[in-house]
Design an enzyme around this catalytic site. Structure first.
Site, PDB file in Angstrom:
ATOM      1  CG  ASP A  48      -1.879   1.227   1.158  1.00  0.00           C
ATOM      2  OD1 ASP A  48      -2.739   1.047   0.759  1.00  0.00           O
ATOM      3  OD2 ASP A  48      -1.521   2.169   1.803  1.00  0.00           O
ATOM      4  CE1 TYR A  53       0.170   7.768   2.538  1.00  0.00           C
ATOM      5  CE2 TYR A  53       0.691   5.525   1.995  1.00  0.00           C
ATOM      6  CZ  TYR A  53       0.116   6.445   2.545  1.00  0.00           C
ATOM      7  OH  TYR A  53      -1.389   6.192   3.120  1.00  0.00           O
ATOM      8  CE  LYS A  78      -3.903   4.761   0.282  1.00  0.00           C
ATOM      9  NZ  LYS A  78      -2.466   4.448   0.769  1.00  0.00           N
ATOM     10  CG  HIS A 109      -4.596   9.601  -0.010  1.00  0.00           C
ATOM     11  ND1 HIS A 109      -3.398   9.742   0.066  1.00  0.00           N
ATOM     12  CD2 HIS A 109      -4.871   9.047   1.335  1.00  0.00           C
ATOM     13  CE1 HIS A 109      -2.886   9.084   0.966  1.00  0.00           C
ATOM     14  NE2 HIS A 109      -3.709   8.863   1.768  1.00  0.00           N
TER      15      HIS A 109
HETATM   16  N1  LIG Z   1      -5.731   6.362   3.367  1.00  0.00           N
HETATM   17  C1  LIG Z   1      -5.269   6.766   4.265  1.00  0.00           C
HETATM   18  O1  LIG Z   1      -5.637   7.988   4.504  1.00  0.00           O
HETATM   19  C2  LIG Z   1      -4.280   6.236   5.360  1.00  0.00           C
HETATM   20  C3  LIG Z   1      -3.836   6.719   6.631  1.00  0.00           C
HETATM   21  C4  LIG Z   1      -2.854   6.340   7.259  1.00  0.00           C
HETATM   22  C5  LIG Z   1      -2.530   5.029   6.815  1.00  0.00           C
HETATM   23  N2  LIG Z   1      -2.721   4.514   5.697  1.00  0.00           N
HETATM   24  C6  LIG Z   1      -2.131   3.153   5.321  1.00  0.00           C
HETATM   25  O2  LIG Z   1      -2.079   2.309   6.268  1.00  0.00           O
HETATM   26  C7  LIG Z   1      -1.067   1.792   6.725  1.00  0.00           C
HETATM   27  C8  LIG Z   1      -0.857   1.257   8.256  1.00  0.00           C
HETATM   28  O3  LIG Z   1      -1.345   2.476   8.973  1.00  0.00           O
HETATM   29  P1  LIG Z   1      -0.288   3.386   9.915  1.00  0.00           P
HETATM   30  O4  LIG Z   1       1.060   3.232   9.297  1.00  0.00           O
HETATM   31  O5  LIG Z   1      -1.022   4.743  10.141  1.00  0.00           O
HETATM   32  O6  LIG Z   1      -0.311   2.712  11.319  1.00  0.00           O
HETATM   33  P2  LIG Z   1      -0.001   1.352  12.118  1.00  0.00           P
HETATM   34  O7  LIG Z   1       0.164   0.269  10.934  1.00  0.00           O
HETATM   35  O8  LIG Z   1      -1.277   0.937  12.752  1.00  0.00           O
HETATM   36  O9  LIG Z   1       1.063   1.621  12.896  1.00  0.00           O
HETATM   37  C9  LIG Z   1       2.401   1.707  12.439  1.00  0.00           C
HETATM   38  C10 LIG Z   1       3.146   1.782  13.820  1.00  0.00           C
HETATM   39  O10 LIG Z   1       3.091   0.869  14.573  1.00  0.00           O
HETATM   40  C11 LIG Z   1       4.432   0.397  14.863  1.00  0.00           C
HETATM   41  N3  LIG Z   1       4.455  -1.067  14.746  1.00  0.00           N
HETATM   42  C12 LIG Z   1       4.383  -2.035  13.666  1.00  0.00           C
HETATM   43  N4  LIG Z   1       4.199  -3.066  13.858  1.00  0.00           N
HETATM   44  C13 LIG Z   1       4.046  -3.385  15.390  1.00  0.00           C
HETATM   45  C14 LIG Z   1       3.921  -4.308  16.351  1.00  0.00           C
HETATM   46  N5  LIG Z   1       3.959  -5.706  16.066  1.00  0.00           N
HETATM   47  N6  LIG Z   1       3.850  -4.010  17.364  1.00  0.00           N
HETATM   48  C15 LIG Z   1       3.860  -2.760  18.040  1.00  0.00           C
HETATM   49  N7  LIG Z   1       4.092  -1.845  17.143  1.00  0.00           N
HETATM   50  C16 LIG Z   1       4.135  -1.935  15.750  1.00  0.00           C
HETATM   51  C17 LIG Z   1       5.219   0.889  13.629  1.00  0.00           C
HETATM   52  O11 LIG Z   1       6.804   1.101  13.958  1.00  0.00           O
HETATM   53  P3  LIG Z   1       8.136   0.618  13.331  1.00  0.00           P
HETATM   54  O12 LIG Z   1       7.829   1.014  11.971  1.00  0.00           O
HETATM   55  O13 LIG Z   1       9.016   1.680  13.820  1.00  0.00           O
HETATM   56  O14 LIG Z   1       8.361  -0.839  13.223  1.00  0.00           O
HETATM   57  C18 LIG Z   1       4.910   2.166  13.238  1.00  0.00           C
HETATM   58  O15 LIG Z   1       5.158   3.131  14.550  1.00  0.00           O
HETATM   59  C19 LIG Z   1      -0.124   3.007   6.318  1.00  0.00           C
HETATM   60  O16 LIG Z   1       1.354   2.838   6.459  1.00  0.00           O
HETATM   61  C20 LIG Z   1      -0.475   3.386   4.971  1.00  0.00           C
HETATM   62  O17 LIG Z   1      -0.144   2.514   4.048  1.00  0.00           O
HETATM   63  C21 LIG Z   1      -3.615   4.972   4.987  1.00  0.00           C
END
Ligand SMILES: NC(=O)c1ccc[n+]([C@@H]2O[C@H](COP(=O)([O-])OP(=O)(O)OC[C@H]3O[C@@H](n4cnc5c(N)ncnc54)[C@H](OP(=O)(O)O)[C@@H]3O)[C@@H](O)[C@H]2O)c1
Length: 261
Positions: A48, A53, A78, A109
């Site tokens: 994704d 990004y 997106k 997005h």
């Molecule tokens: N469409 C939208 O508007 C939108 C908005 C937000 C996100 N997204 C997409 O969704 C994806 C995921 O969401 P997100 O990046 O916001 O948040 P997330 O995946 O909920 O959290 C990422 C955070 O959690 C940590 N983490 C990863 N694995 C873990 C584990 N097993 N235990 C504890 N902590 C852990 C990561 O740290 P480290 O990286 O330091 O390991 C990072 O700080 C994004 O990367 C993006 O592709 C889309």
């Protein structure tokens, strides 16, 4: 695990989307490249990314370096809503940066202004009809906004990517997506979750896994797509290691209840 063994959800046009994907927001430069390559080596087949990004080039480089066949991967990008009127050039820039002829899913997005909404959606449909993307969808849309698209074009978004997790669980919103044939894709599964919540730690220890793995498995058992992000090798691998257990109906209900309080 072979990619054919991974659970998928079927999008219109016979497009199979793996329920577990790899998020890349806030990973840039060599950290993004290293993380995506590690994810592909681990077994993730769904990536994704987004124009905003700033990592499509690194994602594309990791895809090429992985040696995997393009047809074995599912790639989402997106378009930002302020690119209205410039959708096609934005997608062409994404394809060029990713080094592919077509993405699997192209999303708006987040919702543009009311006047731009339908014209932008029509541009996505046109890109799909020209095979620049296999499926099209939206992100951060309410059910009302989805209905406006369907009413104007008779085409439902294949996917709506929204903030989701146990603490945000909303049975009705999930049903509204299902009723419209829109796949719910959750983002920020960890950022929206208290991973030390006693319900999650209890269920995790019953299965010998971590609360983070329980959260991912809960999405998969609900047939909700989930895209955890990590740049940490151990977490990239642990977040994929969720196919050897599943949650009981009672455990699912207990986790659902975290969002219903
Ligand atoms: N469409 C939208 O508007 C939108 C908005 C937000 C996100 N997204 C997409 O969704 C994806 C995921 O969401 P997100 O990046 O916001 O948040 P997330 O995946 O909920 O959290 C990422 C955070 O959690 C940590 N983490 C990863 N694995 C873990 C584990 N097993 N235990 C504890 N902590 C852990 C990561 O740290 P480290 O990286 O330091 O390991 C990072 O700080 C994004 O990367 C993006 O592709 C889309």
């Amino acid at each position: 695990m072979d990619n054919t063994d991974q659970p998928t959800v079927l999008l219109p046009g016979e497009v199979r989307m793996p329920l577990l994907g790899f998020g890349t927001w806030q990973a840039t430069g060599s950290a993004a490249y290293d993380a995506v390559l590690a994810a592909l080596d681990t077994g993730y087949r769904h990536l994704d990314t987004a124009t905003l990004y700033g990592n499509e080039r690194e994602v594309g480089r990791a895809v090429r370096e992985s040696g995997l066949r393009r047809e074995d991967l599912f790639i989402t990008t997106k378009v930002p809503p302020d690119r209205v009127g410039r959708e096609r050039e934005t997608l062409e820039a994404s394809l060029e940066a990713l080094g592919v002829d077509q993405v699997d899913l192209w999303l708006i997005h987040w919702p543009p202004s009311a006047t731009d909404s339908i014209p932008m959606w029509r541009e996505l449909l046109a890109a799909r009809d020209e095979n620049l993307t296999r499926a099209v969808g939206v992100s951060n849309y309410s059910t009302i906004q989805i209905d406006e698209l369907i009413q104007s074009t008779e085409e439902n978004p294949a996917v709506n990517q929204i903030r989701w997790g146990p603490m945000l669980y909303d049975r009705q919103r999930h049903a509204e997506h299902r009723d419209r044939g829109v796949v719910l894709e959750g983002y920020s599964p960890f950022k929206t979750t208290d991973l030390s919540h006693p319900v999650l730690t209890r269920i995790a220890s019953a299965h010998g896994v971590s609360p983070a793995q329980v959260v991912l498995r809960w999405h998969i058992d609900h047939e909700i797509v989930v895209i955890p992000k990590s740049v940490t090798p151990e977490r990239i691998s642990a977040n994929f290691d969720v196919f050897h257990f599943s949650l009981t109906a009672e455990e699912m209900r207990d986790i659902d209840a975290l969002g219903e309080v």
